[in-house]
Design a protein around this motif. Structure first.
Motif: not given
Length: 305
Positions: A91-94, A99-106, A120-124
């Motif tokens: 999937v690889n969709r962020t 303001g919180q980045k969530i990536t659906f990888e697969k 989850y982006d560690p900088l969230n």
């Protein structure tokens, strides 16, 4: 005379060489509160690939409350029977939500369940706690919900989780989407509760929805009672605290028990935890893992295939 027997048990799972298994999750069904006999199950879920699954799974279960309380047995696993029985979709969709980045990888679809990998982006600035209405949706609008009677997810670390859903492996849908509208999240600087046991007061908490009602010292445990105000007005109960906690010296302890009771009109719940009655380096710190605080609110659909 009717007698209710409640059993506590310890379950150890290991390979034939006695090494522990770390890429698995474990859940079990609860016991009935009435006198009707009820079957119970233990659900074991592996989060790694086939190489992490042993050919022999050894279980040692110790029941407290029985005269002969330890049972040992082995389960032989024929991995050839399910070899290749999975569909993998990258999937690889962020998505960015408040303001919180969530990536659906697969997404991996097995005959028994669907696994959704999320990063989850560690900088969230917020800690993501969950998705109350998440589901897998096909082109017809059929929803495959998150598993509720077994392992519902695996947290590999603070920034990587796997959620499990009912499987549509044999339906072979043409299209699949991850769909949700709400995200439970809390500021990382608010994801802990600090309690002064000596003076029976909260020194730090996420907000005013959480209140400490009482601290009672018993012979073998200390009982802490909280009330939690819910803003979603549903029948869902929150289990707000991680069962492991620490004192000021960073020494780790575990809950002896936890009870959650619904309150008036579903808006307030009572949370009761029991901790060992030992000498703590006061105060103690509890970690938040579930809390009625939400971000988002708009429907989100992420294409899987």
């Amino acid at each position: 005379m009717k007698v209710k027997l409640f059993l506590k048990f310890l379950c150890l799972i290991y390979r034939s060489d006695r090494r522990g298994l770390y890429e698995l999750s474990l859940s079990w069904s609860g016991f009935d509160n009435n006198s009707v006999e009820k079957g119970s199950f233990i659900d074991i879920a592996f989060s790694g690939d086939n190489n992490s699954i042993p050919e022999v799974l050894n279980l040692s279960i110790e029941f407290k409350g029985l005269k002969y309380n330890t049972f040992n047995f082995s389960i032989h696993i024929d991995k050839n029977k399910f070899k290749g029985l999975k569909e993998v979709y990258a999937v690889n969709r962020t998505m960015e939500i408040d303001g919180q980045k969530i990536t659906f990888e697969k997404v991996i679809i097995y005959p028994t369940r669907i696994a959704l990998y999320i990063h989850y982006d560690p900088l969230n600035s917020k800690k993501i706690l969950g998705y109350p209405d998440i589901g897998i949706v096909d082109e017809k609008g059929d929803i495959f919900g998150q598993i509720s009677n077994g392992v519902s997810g695996t947290r590999k670390d603070d920034n990587n989780i796997i959620l499990y859903f009912q499987s549509n492996y044999f339906k072979k849908p043409k299209e699949l989407y991850v769909a949700f509208s709400k995200v439970k999240a809390i500021g990382k600087d608010k994801a802990e509760v600090i309690i002064d046991l000596k003076n029976k007061m909260i020194l730090k908490k996420p907000d005013e929805k959480l209140k400490l009602n009482d601290i009672v010292y018993n012979k073998n445990d200390i009982q802490l009672t909280f009330t939690l105000e819910k803003i979603d007005n549903t029948n869902n109960l929150y289990s707000p605290f991680y069962s492991e906690f620490e004192d000021s010296s960073m020494k780790k302890y575990h809950f002896l028990g936890e009870e959650i009771h619904g309150g008036r009109e579903g808006k307030v719940e009572e949370v009761l935890i029991r901790i060992p009655n030992v000498s703590y380096d006061n105060p103690i710190k509890l970690k938040i893992i579930d809390y009625p605080n939400f971000i988002g609110g708009k429907e989100v659909k992420v294409r899987v295939k």
